[in-house]
Design an enzyme around this catalytic site. Sequence first.
Site, mmCIF file in Angstrom:
data_model
loop_
_atom_site.group_PDB
_atom_site.id
_atom_site.type_symbol
_atom_site.label_atom_id
_atom_site.label_comp_id
_atom_site.label_asym_id
_atom_site.label_seq_id
_atom_site.Cartn_x
_atom_site.Cartn_y
_atom_site.Cartn_z
ATOM 1 N N GLY A 31 0.809 -1.213 0.000
ATOM 2 C CA GLY A 31 0.000 0.000 0.000
ATOM 3 C C GLY A 31 0.841 1.261 0.000
ATOM 4 C CG HIS A 37 3.194 0.825 -5.505
ATOM 5 N ND1 HIS A 37 3.305 1.881 -4.635
ATOM 6 C CD2 HIS A 37 3.855 -0.208 -4.928
ATOM 7 C CE1 HIS A 37 3.986 1.499 -3.571
ATOM 8 N NE2 HIS A 37 4.335 0.249 -3.720
#
Length: 289
Positions: A31, A37
């Site tokens: 996260g 990402h």
Amino acid sequence: MYLFKRKTDLKKHLDLVRKNNKSIGFVPTMGALHQGHLSLIQAAKKETDVVVCSIFVNPTQFNDSKDFEKYPITVDEDIKKLNTVSTDILFLPSVEEMYPDGPNGQQPHYDFGNLENLLEGEFRPGHFQGVGIIVHKLLDIVQPDQLFMGQKDLQQCLIVRQLLHIIQSNTKLVVCPTQREADGLAMSSRNARLSPTARKKAIAIYQALQKIKQNYGKGLLFMEDAHEAFDFLKNEGFDPEYVDILIVENGTIHKLNEPPAESATVVAAIAAWLDGVRLIDNIILQGRI
Ligand code: PAF
């Protein structure tokens, strides 16, 4: 985007995906998502039909409990970001879901050889066993055709490559280039913890790597170059853990002590603390990962 919190539900869904002859791409994360990402998700979208992203802050890979407690959690923002790149599935399990016997319960042990004792392994004992445990669990659930990871965590990529071999997995590992901020700082969830002054200073890591790259091939002073970069970072206010020039070979890494073969892969890697935040980065000097 589908959101699954339970592994049995995700597995059922992915069984249907496979029945429809669709390929699965997987991007595991903890996260606090950033463009690094999202670039992995975009690479996965290009290569596979259905892309699964997992968000799970894995307790077994933190050797420092304070680092674990301070790890940023930004799920609502993460979900918005995942939607901007049309992620198909988010897997968001709880600690109990991934570790039914608790994180301190009995876990497998993997033989990663010397790779897990060097660099990150030296400064974060047990870290790579924790990464192995969670990636193995996630791979068993998702069973992806391709797994996408970032070059910034180079040693982690090599560990996962070994894991895939150890567990005889058919999943292909795709290592994607490090994404950088405009000034060169490698994107990382930890950057958010830097004060504005430290954030400005943080580019010195990239500058040190660039300097090593510029000198590379001009002489054989690998050790001197690494020492110089170490001192440069100290002068810039960092507390460096390592600055190393390394050969990547047969799935592992060695320090570079003599001129490498032309076919060898050589990288420079740095880990350094700044403002209470541990930053890592690396650059390829020759060859490819
Ligand atoms: O790189 C990370 O974010 C983590 O180490 C990973 C691969 C998701 C395992 O927890």
